[in-house]
Design a protein around this motif. Sequence first.
Motif, PDB file in Angstrom:
ATOM      1  N   ASP A   5      15.057  30.439  -7.275  1.00  0.00           N
ATOM      2  CA  ASP A   5      13.790  30.977  -6.210  1.00  0.00           C
ATOM      3  C   ASP A   5      13.047  30.583  -7.661  1.00  0.00           C
ATOM      4  N   GLY A   6      13.256  31.243  -8.908  1.00  0.00           N
ATOM      5  CA  GLY A   6      12.239  30.623  -9.631  1.00  0.00           C
ATOM      6  C   GLY A   6      12.255  28.938 -10.213  1.00  0.00           C
ATOM      7  N   ASP A   7      11.099  29.270 -11.067  1.00  0.00           N
ATOM      8  CA  ASP A   7      10.626  27.861 -11.501  1.00  0.00           C
ATOM      9  C   ASP A   7      11.549  27.516 -12.344  1.00  0.00           C
ATOM     10  N   THR A   8      12.347  28.407 -12.709  1.00  0.00           N
ATOM     11  CA  THR A   8      13.401  28.159 -14.430  1.00  0.00           C
ATOM     12  C   THR A   8      14.763  28.078 -14.198  1.00  0.00           C
ATOM     13  N   ASN A   9      15.456  27.602 -15.006  1.00  0.00           N
ATOM     14  CA  ASN A   9      16.594  28.266 -15.254  1.00  0.00           C
ATOM     15  C   ASN A   9      17.151  27.604 -16.283  1.00  0.00           C
ATOM     16  N   VAL A  10      18.686  28.720 -16.793  1.00  0.00           N
ATOM     17  CA  VAL A  10      19.531  28.106 -17.693  1.00  0.00           C
ATOM     18  C   VAL A  10      21.011  27.947 -17.731  1.00  0.00           C
ATOM     19  N   ALA A  11      21.139  26.501 -18.216  1.00  0.00           N
ATOM     20  CA  ALA A  11      22.463  26.261 -17.830  1.00  0.00           C
ATOM     21  C   ALA A  11      23.009  25.295 -19.068  1.00  0.00           C
ATOM     22  N   THR A  12      24.187  25.273 -18.748  1.00  0.00           N
ATOM     23  CA  THR A  12      25.208  24.718 -19.983  1.00  0.00           C
ATOM     24  C   THR A  12      25.702  23.057 -19.020  1.00  0.00           C
ATOM     25  N   LEU A  13      25.325  22.071 -19.781  1.00  0.00           N
ATOM     26  CA  LEU A  13      26.040  21.338 -18.934  1.00  0.00           C
ATOM     27  C   LEU A  13      27.255  20.611 -19.673  1.00  0.00           C
ATOM     28  N   LEU A  14      28.235  20.968 -18.925  1.00  0.00           N
ATOM     29  CA  LEU A  14      29.629  19.936 -19.409  1.00  0.00           C
ATOM     30  C   LEU A  14      29.824  19.249 -18.859  1.00  0.00           C
ATOM     31  N   ASP A  15      30.843  18.438 -19.517  1.00  0.00           N
ATOM     32  CA  ASP A  15      31.383  16.769 -19.042  1.00  0.00           C
ATOM     33  C   ASP A  15      32.818  16.856 -19.345  1.00  0.00           C
ATOM     34  N   SER A  16      33.366  15.271 -18.665  1.00  0.00           N
ATOM     35  CA  SER A  16      35.265  15.410 -17.988  1.00  0.00           C
ATOM     36  C   SER A  16      35.392  14.731 -19.300  1.00  0.00           C
ATOM     37  N   LYS A  17      34.332  14.694 -20.302  1.00  0.00           N
ATOM     38  CA  LYS A  17      35.189  14.110 -21.800  1.00  0.00           C
ATOM     39  C   LYS A  17      35.220  15.526 -22.497  1.00  0.00           C
ATOM     40  N   GLY A  18      34.493  17.068 -22.434  1.00  0.00           N
ATOM     41  CA  GLY A  18      34.957  18.241 -23.026  1.00  0.00           C
ATOM     42  C   GLY A  18      33.885  18.408 -23.941  1.00  0.00           C
ATOM     43  N   GLY A  19      32.198  17.254 -23.404  1.00  0.00           N
ATOM     44  CA  GLY A  19      31.215  18.109 -24.420  1.00  0.00           C
ATOM     45  C   GLY A  19      30.710  19.073 -23.462  1.00  0.00           C
ATOM     46  N   VAL A  20      30.622  19.942 -24.670  1.00  0.00           N
ATOM     47  CA  VAL A  20      29.369  21.092 -23.860  1.00  0.00           C
ATOM     48  C   VAL A  20      27.966  21.070 -25.111  1.00  0.00           C
ATOM     49  N   ASP A  21      27.141  21.661 -23.512  1.00  0.00           N
ATOM     50  CA  ASP A  21      25.468  21.876 -24.292  1.00  0.00           C
ATOM     51  C   ASP A  21      25.050  22.849 -23.234  1.00  0.00           C
ATOM     52  N   PRO A  22      24.857  23.986 -24.140  1.00  0.00           N
ATOM     53  CA  PRO A  22      24.524  24.876 -23.705  1.00  0.00           C
ATOM     54  C   PRO A  22      22.793  25.102 -23.764  1.00  0.00           C
ATOM     55  N   LEU A  23      21.862  24.925 -22.724  1.00  0.00           N
ATOM     56  CA  LEU A  23      21.102  24.935 -22.793  1.00  0.00           C
ATOM     57  C   LEU A  23      19.790  25.835 -22.888  1.00  0.00           C
ATOM     58  N   PRO A  24      18.545  26.340 -23.635  1.00  0.00           N
ATOM     59  CA  PRO A  24      17.530  27.399 -22.675  1.00  0.00           C
ATOM     60  C   PRO A  24      17.382  27.624 -22.283  1.00  0.00           C
ATOM     61  N   LEU A  25      16.347  28.517 -21.351  1.00  0.00           N
ATOM     62  CA  LEU A  25      15.542  28.449 -20.317  1.00  0.00           C
ATOM     63  C   LEU A  25      14.724  27.222 -20.559  1.00  0.00           C
ATOM     64  N   MET A  26      14.100  26.548 -19.730  1.00  0.00           N
ATOM     65  CA  MET A  26      13.830  25.479 -19.232  1.00  0.00           C
ATOM     66  C   MET A  26      13.385  25.363 -17.671  1.00  0.00           C
ATOM     67  N   ARG A  27      12.290  24.892 -17.581  1.00  0.00           N
ATOM     68  CA  ARG A  27      11.847  24.593 -15.941  1.00  0.00           C
ATOM     69  C   ARG A  27      12.544  23.489 -14.842  1.00  0.00           C
TER      70      ARG A  27
END
Length: 404
Positions: free
Chosen positions: A362-384
Motif C-alpha cells: 500500500d505505501g509509496d515506499t518499499n524496503v527490499a533485498t534483491l537475490l539472484d540465481s547466481k547467489g548475489g544478494v543486494d540489500p537495499l534501503p527504504l526507497m520509493r
Amino acid sequence: MEPLHSGNSQNVVLGVSGGIACYKAVELVRLLIRESFRVRVIMTKESMKFVTPLTFQTISGQPVATELFSLTQESQIGHINIADFAELLLIAPATANVIGKIAAGIADDLLTTVVMATQAPVLLAPSMNVHMYQNPILQENIRKLKGLGYHFMEPAEGYLACGYEGKGRLPDPAEVLEEIKSLLKKKDLLGHRLLITAGPNREPLDPVRYLSNRSSGKMGYALARMGARRGAEVILVSGPTALDPPSGVRRISVTTAAEMRDAVLKEFPRCTAVLMAAAVADFRPVNSISKKIKKGKKSLQLTLRPNPDILKELGENKNGKILIGFAAETETLVANARRKLREKNLDLIVANDVTEPGSGFDGDTNVATLLDSKGGVDPLPLMRKEELADRIYDHLLKLKANSK
Ligand code: PMT
C-alpha cells in the motif's frame, strides 16, 4: 514525513508564451522544484501580461529571463548559456504564434532564439482555442516540427477560457511532469517487451463478497511506469486497483487468479521478461454461491482450494526469458525468498518484509533485498517504489548482459 525525492538534478528550461494557461506553468515549476530539478524560466513579452516574472522567480529561486537585448540579462544569464544549461527545453503553454515562429525558423525574441541555439530535446505543450488548434496551418507546423524531432503533448479536452468546449487545454502539470521525466530518462530498455503483474485478486464467495489481500498495485504500477520511461513496451496485467494506467502502458484488467493466469499465459510467448509484483490469491472458495449468503447462521465454514502458481508454471517453460518474482515475507526473509527463487526457476527475486515500516503493501515506499540465481544478494534501503523499480531494471540489464 518529508516527501522522498527521486534525486533528479537535471536542468529544465521552461519557456512560457502568452496564454491564460500561464498560471498552470507556475504549478508545474513548483512540481519540478519539489522533485529536485533545476529550473530556469524564460518568459515572452505576452506571457508577462498574464503572470509576472516575480511569481516564477519566487517559485524557481532563479532570475527569470525575459529579454534578448538587455545588457544586464545578457551578461548575467545569456541566451547561449541558457540554451547550453538545458537538458530539456519545455514550452508550456505553447501558443499558435510561438509554434509558427519556430516552424518558420524565426528567432526574434529570447525564447525563440534559445530554441534555435539549444541542442537539448524540445517539448511543446500547446494550449489555445479549439478552432485555433484545429487550424490546418497550425497542424501543418506541428507536423513539420515533429518531423524535425520536436516533441509535442496533445492538449487536453474540456472547458476553455474563451468559453468553448474542446481540445485546447494545457494538460495537468502532473502529466507534463511525467512527460518531462520520460524524455529525460535513458532508453536502455528499448527492444524489451515487459509483462508485469500488479495488485490483488478477488475470489468471489457470493455475488457481493470476495476474498482478497492488501495489495494496492503501487509496486507493479511503479515497475510499469519506469519500464515505459526507459523505453520498454509494457503490458500490465492488473488486479482491481484504484490506480490509473501509466502513460504508454497497455493494461489488461483482471479480477481472479485464474483470469490473471490466462492473461499472463497469453502474453508470455511474445515478452522478453516477466515481473510478477501481483499478490496472487493462493486460494479460492471451492463453491462460489450464486445467491447472497444469508446472515443469521451461528457459524459459516468456507472450504478453499489452491490456485495454480502462475510464476512456477512460467518457470517450467522459460524459453530464455528473464523471470523476476517478488516474495512478500513476514519472517526469515532471505531463506524463504531464496527457496522461492529456486522452486520457481527465477532469475531474480525481490524480497520484501511486509511487517517492516515503509515496506510492502500500500505505501509509496518499499524496503527490499534483491537475490539472484547466481547467489548475489543486494540489500537495499527504504526507497520509493519507482526508485526500487529502477534498481530492479538495472539488475535485469546486468543479468541480460551476463547471459550473452
Ligand atoms: O501492491 P502494493 O500495495 O504496492 O504491494 C506490493 C507487494 C507487497 C504486493 C509486492 O511488493 C509483493 O511482494 N508482491 C508479491 C506478493 C506475493 O504474492 O508473494 P508470494 O511470496 O506469495 O509469491 C511469490 C511470487 O509468486 C510472487 O511473484 C507472486 O506474484 C507469484 N505467485 C504467487 C502465488 C501464485 N498462485 N502465483 C504466483 O505467480
